[in-house]
Design an enzyme around this catalytic site. Sequence first.
Site, PDB file in Angstrom:
ATOM      1  N   GLY A 141       9.347   1.442   8.425  1.00  0.00           N
ATOM      2  CA  GLY A 141       8.330   2.426   8.784  1.00  0.00           C
ATOM      3  C   GLY A 141       8.242   2.643  10.290  1.00  0.00           C
ATOM      4  N   MET A 175      -2.124   3.190   7.501  1.00  0.00           N
ATOM      5  CA  MET A 175      -2.244   2.163   6.453  1.00  0.00           C
ATOM      6  C   MET A 175      -1.582   0.879   6.931  1.00  0.00           C
ATOM      7  SD  MET A 175      -1.912   3.969   2.842  1.00  0.00           S
ATOM      8  CE  MET A 175      -3.028   5.282   2.420  1.00  0.00           C
ATOM      9  N   HIS A 203       0.854  -1.193   0.000  1.00  0.00           N
ATOM     10  CA  HIS A 203       0.000   0.000   0.000  1.00  0.00           C
ATOM     11  C   HIS A 203       0.886   1.237   0.000  1.00  0.00           C
ATOM     12  CE1 HIS A 203       1.116   0.116   4.190  1.00  0.00           C
ATOM     13  NE2 HIS A 203       0.615  -1.097   4.380  1.00  0.00           N
ATOM     14  N   GLY A 260       1.927   3.132   2.276  1.00  0.00           N
ATOM     15  CA  GLY A 260       2.983   3.142   3.305  1.00  0.00           C
ATOM     16  C   GLY A 260       4.250   2.501   2.752  1.00  0.00           C
ATOM     17  N   HIS A 261       4.096   1.326   2.148  1.00  0.00           N
ATOM     18  CA  HIS A 261       5.251   0.667   1.524  1.00  0.00           C
ATOM     19  C   HIS A 261       5.804   1.532   0.385  1.00  0.00           C
ATOM     20  CE1 HIS A 261       2.782  -2.922   2.924  1.00  0.00           C
ATOM     21  NE2 HIS A 261       3.926  -3.122   3.547  1.00  0.00           N
ATOM     22  N   GLN A 273       9.545  -2.503  16.153  1.00  0.00           N
ATOM     23  CA  GLN A 273      10.328  -3.265  15.167  1.00  0.00           C
ATOM     24  C   GLN A 273      11.531  -2.442  14.716  1.00  0.00           C
ATOM     25  OE1 GLN A 273       8.725  -5.693  11.761  1.00  0.00           O
ATOM     26  NE2 GLN A 273       9.015  -3.771  10.685  1.00  0.00           N
ATOM     27  N   GLN A 279       7.244 -15.428  12.638  1.00  0.00           N
ATOM     28  CA  GLN A 279       7.000 -14.226  13.450  1.00  0.00           C
ATOM     29  C   GLN A 279       5.516 -14.046  13.779  1.00  0.00           C
ATOM     30  OE1 GLN A 279       8.753 -11.498  10.471  1.00  0.00           O
ATOM     31  NE2 GLN A 279       6.969 -10.202  10.813  1.00  0.00           N
ATOM     32  N   ARG A 320      -3.250  -5.361   6.925  1.00  0.00           N
ATOM     33  CA  ARG A 320      -4.349  -6.003   7.664  1.00  0.00           C
ATOM     34  C   ARG A 320      -5.657  -5.214   7.563  1.00  0.00           C
ATOM     35  NH1 ARG A 320       0.067  -7.278  11.019  1.00  0.00           N
ATOM     36  NH2 ARG A 320       0.314  -9.505  11.370  1.00  0.00           N
ATOM     37  N   LYS A 373       5.611   3.231  11.672  1.00  0.00           N
ATOM     38  CA  LYS A 373       4.353   2.570  12.041  1.00  0.00           C
ATOM     39  C   LYS A 373       4.633   1.377  12.972  1.00  0.00           C
ATOM     40  CE  LYS A 373       0.291   0.347  11.068  1.00  0.00           C
ATOM     41  NZ  LYS A 373       0.601  -0.987  11.515  1.00  0.00           N
TER      42      LYS A 373
HETATM   43  P1  AMP Z   1       4.860  -5.067   6.459  1.00  0.00           P
HETATM   44  O1  AMP Z   1       4.660  -5.460   5.029  1.00  0.00           O
HETATM   45  O2  AMP Z   1       3.599  -4.715   7.174  1.00  0.00           O
HETATM   46  O3  AMP Z   1       5.739  -6.043   7.206  1.00  0.00           O
HETATM   47  O4  AMP Z   1       5.670  -3.704   6.418  1.00  0.00           O
HETATM   48  C1  AMP Z   1       6.854  -3.559   5.694  1.00  0.00           C
HETATM   49  C2  AMP Z   1       7.475  -2.220   6.023  1.00  0.00           C
HETATM   50  O5  AMP Z   1       6.561  -1.182   5.684  1.00  0.00           O
HETATM   51  C3  AMP Z   1       7.780  -2.060   7.517  1.00  0.00           C
HETATM   52  O6  AMP Z   1       9.002  -1.357   7.672  1.00  0.00           O
HETATM   53  C4  AMP Z   1       6.619  -1.235   7.996  1.00  0.00           C
HETATM   54  O7  AMP Z   1       6.908  -0.468   9.145  1.00  0.00           O
HETATM   55  C5  AMP Z   1       6.354  -0.340   6.801  1.00  0.00           C
HETATM   56  N1  AMP Z   1       4.990   0.173   6.846  1.00  0.00           N
HETATM   57  C6  AMP Z   1       3.847  -0.545   6.976  1.00  0.00           C
HETATM   58  N2  AMP Z   1       2.773   0.275   7.035  1.00  0.00           N
HETATM   59  C7  AMP Z   1       3.255   1.542   6.961  1.00  0.00           C
HETATM   60  C8  AMP Z   1       2.657   2.840   6.957  1.00  0.00           C
HETATM   61  N3  AMP Z   1       1.346   3.010   7.090  1.00  0.00           N
HETATM   62  N4  AMP Z   1       3.461   3.915   6.850  1.00  0.00           N
HETATM   63  C9  AMP Z   1       4.804   3.765   6.732  1.00  0.00           C
HETATM   64  N5  AMP Z   1       5.432   2.575   6.709  1.00  0.00           N
HETATM   65  C10 AMP Z   1       4.675   1.473   6.822  1.00  0.00           C
END
Ligand code: AMP
Length: 272
Positions: A137, A174, A25, A27-28, A143, A52, A177, A139
Amino acid sequence: MEALVAQYKLAHKSVGFVPTMGYLHEGHASLLRQSALENDVTVCSIFVNPTQFNNPEDFLLYPKDEVNDVLLLKKNGCLVLFAPEDDFVNEIVEVSLDLKGVDKVLEGEFRPGHFRGMVNIVSLLFQIVRPNKAYFGQKDFQQLFIVQKLVAQNFPEIGIVASPTIREESGLAMSSRNARLSAVQREQATKIAKALHLAKSLAKEKRSVSAIKEELRFKFFNNDDLRLEYLEIVDAQTLLPLTDFSFPSRSVVCVAAYAGKVRLIDNMSINS
Ligand code: AMP
């Protein structure tokens, strides 16, 4: 992937790396764009790491959409997708990293083993991709904190770049989930970000930590819409819960709550 990285190293190309679990999304996308700006080559990994997940249902229901992911990657300057098969899990080895209890608070308290699994997979990915910089992120605040410890101990050559949380117009952070939320739950979930904003303004008004927590619980988590798992105000340097704001360190309000069966987390810096 290793052969490709070897070529980039020979050609003196810098590699930026964005590890993800897919269902990408905005965020990524923000992490990918940042990496594309700062590096010759941007690599994104997509791997839903079973080790995890403390909740097997959460793992099974984790959303997937490879077609859309590839489109988003292409649009945001990513050159390489590393998407190993499920049996990649067999490559994971246990990494020794003394987290001094930081993996036992907040998320760690409610998701036993989560950070161990995360540290192990991120280490494996770092060994394969050998990035100059890796993007995470805010977010996932805890982590990011733990990855910084991991890098300081085991990968001092990698720069960690922290990116701000990207939110929907409603304020909802964002998250992949979010796709599992019904329309009603999505609306209810906006209370999390509202609570964080209120914490920030109450902190500005010099309200005490306990008064802020109490008001947030009462205003946003006092009914059946969301089931609060934790609401803490912590010191950003240690992640330890604060009892007062008398020391001039940065503090962060962190929330985990369930909307139906979907577990959501969010956080906000409240005095910076
Ligand atoms: P995930 O796919 O949820 O494991 O997230 C992969 C990376 O994207 C991690 O570093 C998250 O912190 C980052 N991330 C997920 N959601 C957001 C968001 N809304 N804003 C910024 N970074 C994000």
